[in-house]
Design a protein around this motif. Structure first.
Motif: not given
Length: 98
Positions: A39-43, A56-69, A86-96
């Motif tokens: 899933l891509c979230y534009s934040l 732009k934050l790329w995440l695992s849809g399944a990870g979010l769905h089963r994140d009960s804790d 950090a003030g990073s110029p990077q504008d896209e992150l991937y957290l799967y």
């Protein structure tokens, strides 16, 4: 189903902190699927007296769905705060995780 994606990651009006102050986050547009489980979230982050930051934050849809804790969401929030700090110029992150 896309409206459900938006509620999976409560960023709207969440406040993130860095050394110089607070950033208010919001989802800009509807999160969109991007492949098998991605899933891509534009934040957007706004802080008084500073430029708006976009991510732009790329995440695992399944990870979010089963994140009960809430561990996946907590890790996401920490990474976002680190990115703001950090003030990073990077504008896209991937957290799967989870």
């Amino acid at each position: 189903m896309q409206a459900n994606y938006r509620s999976l990651l409560p960023i709207d009006d969440r406040v993130f902190f860095d050394a110089s102050g607070a950033w208010q986050g919001k989802i800009v547009g509807e999160p969109r699927p991007g492949g098998s489980d991605r899933l891509c979230y534009s934040l957007q982050f706004e802080s008084e007296g500073r430029n708006t930051r976009n991510l732009k934050l790329w995440l695992s849809g399944a990870g979010l769905h089963r994140d009960s804790d809430q561990l996946y969401k907590c890790a996401i929030y920490l990474v976002v705060e680190s990115w703001l700090e950090a003030g990073s110029p990077q504008d896209e992150l991937y957290l799967y995780g989870r």
